[in-house]
Enzyme design. Structure first.
Site, mmCIF file in Angstrom:
data_model
loop_
_atom_site.group_PDB
_atom_site.id
_atom_site.type_symbol
_atom_site.label_atom_id
_atom_site.label_comp_id
_atom_site.label_asym_id
_atom_site.label_seq_id
_atom_site.Cartn_x
_atom_site.Cartn_y
_atom_site.Cartn_z
ATOM 1 N N GLU A 1 38.276 48.071 45.458
ATOM 2 C CA GLU A 1 37.918 47.137 46.524
ATOM 3 C C GLU A 1 36.772 47.613 47.407
ATOM 4 O O GLU A 1 36.972 47.970 48.574
ATOM 5 C CB GLU A 1 39.167 46.816 47.373
ATOM 6 C CG GLU A 1 40.287 46.204 46.554
ATOM 7 C CD GLU A 1 41.515 45.828 47.377
ATOM 8 O OE1 GLU A 1 41.571 46.190 48.564
ATOM 9 O OE2 GLU A 1 42.412 45.176 46.827
ATOM 10 N N GLU B 1 45.353 43.403 40.872
ATOM 11 C CA GLU B 1 46.336 43.410 41.964
ATOM 12 C C GLU B 1 46.649 41.977 42.352
ATOM 13 O O GLU B 1 45.742 41.151 42.472
ATOM 14 C CB GLU B 1 45.814 44.104 43.234
ATOM 15 C CG GLU B 1 45.799 45.590 43.181
ATOM 16 C CD GLU B 1 45.344 46.221 44.501
ATOM 17 O OE1 GLU B 1 45.502 45.591 45.578
ATOM 18 O OE2 GLU B 1 44.820 47.336 44.449
#
Ligand code: IFM
Length: 442
Positions: free
Chosen positions: A173, A358
């Protein structure tokens, strides 16, 4: 009527070889005080009043450092195919450069062998946010040298465990590393500074590309990027709101996908960031755009965006939305996952295999765990819709295996398929864990 304690999908609904896994991250579960790990910027961020709920940190976390075998057993027993885990830079190189903590390398070596022994594919993330403090002192993500420091660390760990790693991604991320940590100040290192943010936005991608090159030089394949995406919806139909949502999308989503897959940054984001960018940033795209084998989507929510003309660039703000929310206050919006899967597949990264790396929610329901089952079910259904439209989705990872350290929210938010009692550290599989096991077996 659908059974609220069961998933509507089964493994047999997916193509042969589709990967089901669970994801975690080192600082969130291991226990940073064990095994000779060095200090990292999350330790000092958490020790500073006002940053983290109850000033909690990852010192003990889930004590996965000592309980990893039982945790791997849980994944095997759930019938999962893969484990997406991360390795801690500060554990392996306590000063970030130079001296190596052998105990740290040995730990990951055992962990990877433990996965293979249980039939779990090891999916490694090389950086999930625990920047060694010594590197933070040198400017961290603001310093261009971080790309080289990172590549050295990546080379060290991949030399040790890379022969058994199934898939690897350098940075989890990048938006969180750069924007959340350097512009919004909500994650370590806690800057609220546009110059720091612009540099981090670029250097995090440069480090990504440099690490990919380092792993390719070692002969490793199956390398990807794990990007997080948030669906940006205008709060109303005004031109100003639509423009603000488009800018939010540029900063959050298109900056990273654009840098990696199109070797360019979106104009709307550059309009504010360019004056603060490091010198000659355009010259780095050949490295940033290093070819990948897959892309990972981390997806949780959408945001409603309004224009905020009175504030400085980017002149926008988030507005609470009307949809049901998770314990993070995030709206539940599975259509956003469908949107990003089809957008990546058709526009941003055509023909590249995609994984949902995720997806999950914070929910404190102690027994029935129906909210988690409903959330995951709705997102898996959105993923299947995308697959039916031709999206080359190859796997789905639940965030997370265990309740864990949810960064600035401390231990309060429970994302796990498995409940963790943070006093006794006892693990207790939740209804969602049992439901997933049934779905994967069926
Ligand atoms: O816990 C985090 C994880 O570290 C990165 N992705 C989002 C999760 C939930 O906030």
């Amino acid at each position: 009527m659908a059974d609220p304690a069961a998933f509507a999908f089964a493994r047999s609904d997916f193509p042969e070889g589709f990967v089901f896994g669970a994801a975690t991250a080192a600082y969130q579960i291991e226990g940073a005080r064990f095994g000779g790990a060095g200090p990292c910027h999350w330790d000092s961020f958490a020790a500073t009043p006002g940053n983290v709920v109850r000033a909690e940190d990852g010192a003990t976390a889930c004590d996965h450092y000592h309980r990893w075998e039982a945790d791997l057993d849980l994944m095997r027993d759930a019938g999962l195919d893969a484990y997406r885990f991360s390795m801690s830079w500060a554990r392996v190189m306590p000063e970030g450069r130079g001296a190596v903590n052998r105990e740290g390398l040995d730990f990951y070596d055992r962990l990877v062998d433990g996965m293979l022994a249980r039939g779990l594919q090891p999916w490694a993330t090389l950086y999930h946010w625990e920047l060694p403090s010594a590197l933070s002192d040198l400017g961290g993500w603001r310093n261009r040298d971080i790309a080289g420091w990172f590549a050295d660390y990546v080379t060290l760990v991949m030399r040790r465990v890379g022969d058994r790693i199934h898939a690897a991604a350098p940075v989890n991320e990048p938006w969180c590393v750069a924007w959340l940590g350097h512009f919004l100040g909500l994650h370590a290192p806690g800057f609220r500074d546009i110059r720091a943010a612009a540099r981090a936005m670029h250097h995090v991608l440069l480090a990504h590309g440099t690490a990919i090159q380092a792993m390719r030089a070692l002969g490793h394949g199956n390398l990807g990027a794990v990007l997080n995406f948030e669906y940006a919806a205008p709060v109303d139909d005004s031109a100003a709101a639509r423009q603000a949502a488009r800018l939010y999308d540029a900063i959050y989503n298109r900056w990273f996908a654009g840098g990696i897959f199109a070797q360019s940054y979106p104009e709307a984001a550059l309009a504010g960031l360019e004056p603060h960018m490091p010198a000659n940033w355009q010259d780095d795209f050949a490295t940033i755009g290093e070819k990948l084998d897959w892309v990972g989507i981390n997806y949780y929510t959408r945001k409603l965006i309004a224009a905020d003309p009175a504030s400085p660039w980017p002149r926008l703000r988030e507005v609470p939305g009307p949809l049901p929310k998770t314990d993070m206050g995030w709206e539940i919006y599975p259509d956003g996952l469908y949107h990003f899967l089809t957008w990546l597949s058709r526009v941003a990264a055509p023909r590249l295999p995609i994984y949902v790396t995720e997806n999950g929610l914070a929910a404190a329901t102690p027994r029935e765990d129906v909210e988690r089952i409903a959330f995951l079910d709705a997102h898996v259904a959105a993923a299947r819709r995308a697959m039916a439209q031709g999206v080359d989705l190859r796997g789905y990872f639940v965030w997370s295996l265990l309740d864990n350290y949810e960064w600035a929210a401390g231990y309060e938010k429970r994302f796990g398929l498995v409940h963790v009692d943070f006093d006794t550290l006892e693990r207790q599989p939740k209804a969602s864990y049992h439901a997933l096991r049934a779905a994967l077996a069926g």
